[in-house]
Design a protein around this motif. Sequence first.
Motif, PDB file in Angstrom:
ATOM      1  N   LEU A   1       0.829  -1.204   0.000  1.00  0.00           N
ATOM      2  CA  LEU A   1       0.000   0.000   0.000  1.00  0.00           C
ATOM      3  C   LEU A   1       0.867   1.259   0.000  1.00  0.00           C
ATOM      4  N   GLU A   2       1.897   1.263   0.838  1.00  0.00           N
ATOM      5  CA  GLU A   2       2.749   2.453   0.936  1.00  0.00           C
ATOM      6  C   GLU A   2       3.456   2.734  -0.371  1.00  0.00           C
ATOM      7  N   ASN A   3       3.859   1.658  -1.064  1.00  0.00           N
ATOM      8  CA  ASN A   3       4.506   1.851  -2.357  1.00  0.00           C
ATOM      9  C   ASN A   3       3.604   2.632  -3.299  1.00  0.00           C
ATOM     10  N   VAL A   4       2.346   2.217  -3.352  1.00  0.00           N
ATOM     11  CA  VAL A   4       1.422   2.929  -4.245  1.00  0.00           C
ATOM     12  C   VAL A   4       1.228   4.359  -3.763  1.00  0.00           C
ATOM     13  N   GLN A   5       1.131   4.529  -2.445  1.00  0.00           N
ATOM     14  CA  GLN A   5       0.875   5.862  -1.919  1.00  0.00           C
ATOM     15  C   GLN A   5       1.998   6.842  -2.231  1.00  0.00           C
ATOM     16  N   VAL A   6       3.220   6.336  -2.319  1.00  0.00           N
ATOM     17  CA  VAL A   6       4.317   7.242  -2.686  1.00  0.00           C
ATOM     18  C   VAL A   6       4.065   7.807  -4.076  1.00  0.00           C
ATOM     19  N   GLY A   7       3.434   7.003  -4.906  1.00  0.00           N
ATOM     20  CA  GLY A   7       3.133   7.447  -6.264  1.00  0.00           C
ATOM     21  C   GLY A   7       2.240   8.664  -6.317  1.00  0.00           C
ATOM     22  N   PHE A   8       1.510   8.943  -5.255  1.00  0.00           N
ATOM     23  CA  PHE A   8       0.610  10.095  -5.248  1.00  0.00           C
ATOM     24  C   PHE A   8       1.338  11.418  -5.059  1.00  0.00           C
ATOM     25  N   GLN A   9       2.653  11.340  -4.848  1.00  0.00           N
ATOM     26  CA  GLN A   9       3.401  12.542  -4.493  1.00  0.00           C
ATOM     27  C   GLN A   9       3.082  13.777  -5.325  1.00  0.00           C
ATOM     28  N   PRO A  10       2.956  13.676  -6.660  1.00  0.00           N
ATOM     29  CA  PRO A  10       2.683  14.896  -7.418  1.00  0.00           C
ATOM     30  C   PRO A  10       1.327  15.529  -7.114  1.00  0.00           C
ATOM     31  N   ILE A  11       0.372  14.759  -6.598  1.00  0.00           N
ATOM     32  CA  ILE A  11      -0.950  15.353  -6.403  1.00  0.00           C
ATOM     33  C   ILE A  11      -1.290  15.553  -4.927  1.00  0.00           C
TER      34      ILE A  11
END
Lengths: 385, 269, 404
Positions: free
Chosen positions: B104-114
């Motif tokens: 889950l955290e891996n995916v959440q890092v992907g949200f960084q730009p938004i």
Amino acid sequence: MNEFLIQLLHGLTLGALFAQVAIGYTMVYGIIKLINFAHSEFYMAGGFAGLLSLAYLCGPGKPLDTLPGSAQLLLGVLLAGLLVAALAVLTERLAYRPIRSSGRIAALLTAVGVSLLLQNSFIAVFGNRETAFPHVLEDARYPRWRVALDELQPGQVSEYLIAYRTPIRDWKGNVLKDANEKPLGYSHINLVRAGQAVNAKNLEQARSSSIENLYAYPAVTVSKKQGVIFFSLLLSSLALFVLVQHTRVGRAMRAVSHDFETASLMGINTSAIVALTFAVGGFLAGMGGVLAGGMFIGTVAPMMGFMLGLKAFVAAVLGGIGSIPGALLGGLALGLVEQMTQHYADRMFFQGASAYRDAIAFLILIGILLVRPTGLLGRFEGEKV
Amino acid sequence: MNESETNRQPVLSAQGITKRFGGLTAVDDFSVDLQRGEIVGLIGPNGAGKTTVFNLLTGVYKPDGGGCTLSGVSTSKLTPDRIVALGVSRTFQNIRLFKDMTVLENVQVGFQPIVRQGLFGAILRTQHFRAEEKELERKALALLDLMGLAQLRDARSASLAYGQQRRLEIARALAAGPKVLLLDEPAAGTNASESVDLQELIRRIRELYSLTILVIEHDMPFVMGLASRILVLDHGVTIARGTPDEVRRDPQVIEAYLGTTEIGKGSCP
Amino acid sequence: MLEGLLNFPNMANHLTLIGIYVILALSLNLINGSLGAFSLGHNAFWGMGAYVAGMLIWTTGSPEGSFFGFVGSLAAAMLAAAFFGLLVGIPCLRLRGDYLAIATLGFAEIFVICARNSEGWTVFNQERGLGGAAGFSLGDGFQGGNDFALSMTGSLNGRYLFYFAFTWTMVALTFITIRNVLRSAHGRAIESIREDETAAELLGVNLTHYKVLAFVIGAAFAGLAGALFANYRATVSPSQFLLMEGIKILLMAVLGGLGSMSGCVVAVFVLYVSEQALTTLAMHVPFLSFSTQGFELVDKPLKDLWQVIFSIILVLLMLLKPQGLMGRRELDRKYVHEILVSWKQDPILPSVTLLQWLLLLLTLALSASPLSLLASIAVVVGLQVFKQKRRSFRVAAPAGGTQA
């Protein structure tokens, strides 16, 4: 101008010591990408090893005490070098090899731990104080030329400094002797300074003491001790050069430092090469310790490695970590900078500035890391994405 | 710009980008225009410079010549994180997940730009912060669900099977809602049936998220079946471009790969 | 030894110091553990905070002191240390592991050198500047009654109680703040940099911003600890913030497990208690010593050997268990649950561990001879080997099993 030259020589001497220790740092980093924090303690251990070897082998009453001073020094240097080389290999085997696969931070922490362990062990055994290094070499300054006492007339203006050596006497005027009936020590007495006239009383005193060797000295001289340090560095560098560039083993070392894995795939015994690198680096550091203790500072202390080690590391980075000529260059450069700072900073900046000379090395370090991390002669290591 | 003009402007455009490393020209005068919704393939023998092209497009390397634009905005002066914020995302040849973090955290890092939460909001756990965290978790779970990984949400990402890790990397790349997706050998290590499933997945996400995709691959059936256009790279030079059929028959391409045999029949060496 | 420990002012004193070290370890953990950088200069942030707080109190403090002054000094210290963290962090951004370590070390050494030469810094005090190597004291120090905590509570015991309570409030604040940062998008960004910097950047993480952020927050809290320390001790001197102290804090963070906050707390307790135990133990150990007579075996009090033991602990820790006590795990419900499950499955292992700890503690508390200590250590090691053997024989080991 003379003052500058004298400081230059001092700086180069200091730099030679830095270089001697920096080579070890740079070789180990080149081969296993580890900053061996404990290297500064190898240097310190070398100083003590030399001290103990000389004390137990060449002290008064010991088996080799009749050897001439230079031979004793050579013996001390070699023994210290060998002992520290052994220490270095042992450290690599016990502390660094097991964690080679555990990552950079683990390796660095282990190195820090070993460094502290050595420092504190020596403090526990020898006490956190300076111990005088045995006096094996009679110091002398060069160039110099003999002057006969009869040549001098009172009132005569001398162009050069003239001085002579006389044995230390007690208050009655008898020469103090040690257990072997040799003079305990000598002191240098100036007969006349450069540009001044010969004083009749001084001349009388000189005539009455059993003076040994009256010499005239120019303003800028190199001492025998400085010469020993330079010569050792020169010899070490040459030997290292021959080893690395013109032997099979040296080729193997270069291969391993370029690419560890490929070298092992090519059949090179990388473990042995790593051990050898540590041994060579340790030997040089041990030499450095003896030279510093005997020829430069005059004492050894458990904490002597800390500052010098850090500065030698800065020198290695300055010259380009992984590059042996870089370590030489960096060491000499740093020694010069530090000496000049110590001598001139008070005049150039403000009173008390020279106390910050230690900080200069660190400022240089940070500067180099920011501006040109590969150092003066180093090679670039990029990252593959 | 009106609607039709925006649709005609390429989403990603590379114009003559070149990259040299010392004496080696890794990429020589590479150009491509990715139109909205396309899937374009980038193939070539090992060491041809394909990943270098990706690195150039995402700003990891600065080109020695030429430049790229994203929706008309030039990317030559931007750092990778700014380029990503403009709407590109990528996966890696050797999977680069955040090993010690959970799925889950891996995916959440992907949200960084938004992500909009401020630092003080995080420290003080404000309403705004908590609402956003909830939203991010919901979106992340939706992505994981799509990839079939939702039940593994709290597992350490390093503990996943290879195929699962690949899908997680794609999910992570999709998190910020990119316009362009760069996939670097997504089918590596998959067998025939997994490869077909992956093709399906990629088509699905293109539909769902209106993506434009550039794919590097060695698996010929995979890329031929997926891409509408293919570019072939060899030693940094673009030696062919066209539809899969055209490229398959191009003699230069055949020679670059094998010498004599036709390609497209089975997998490549 | 036990009786000495349990009386009130002593207990409060130790716990206050433990609290300060916990704050230090937590702040270092953010930089070295969560961000994954390798900062060796944390002692400088600590020292910076202490000096700034000390200077403030010294130059503006009134004889009875004031709560505002106290809190003001804490805030000023945090700001100054944060600024210093910015100064250090920005240049060090582009440096890799080893180089970063040395660069931060360099900054810290520059700080110590400046502190040692600070007699000339007469901006704050015309006579002795900042005291140079000897440092300075905050007013007449609390013994002279010149201390707000003393005047506020009216008694020495009250002072101890106040500092204990206040420090641990600060510990809780630090813990919660750092934890809240870590459990947010910002924290995930920071950790992603540790895991894979390039991949993180390619996901939109602004490396510069987050690296500096971690440094600044870590430095700020170290400064807080420094300010507390300066006020508590009522003196500030360079020898309190040497490199060795920084290494001690690093050992605490590593022992707990870089990346684990609860690990930090546990590790600080373990190390502090061990240090106190070993240094107050009236035990003598035969040890080599060199004097003008040459080598001889003397009986050294154990406390002189604490530094040696400490270094051995560090090396052994890195060789045997570099992930520390807790790795990256936190002492949360899931972890405790896992432990309980493994205990249920094989009750022998935890019982043996309990036995090991009891043996060590009893030996330390009751005996006074090195022989018995050695014997009990031998037994503990033997039991450890037994546990390893037993674990490796267990076929159905629980997934994610914990160490005991």
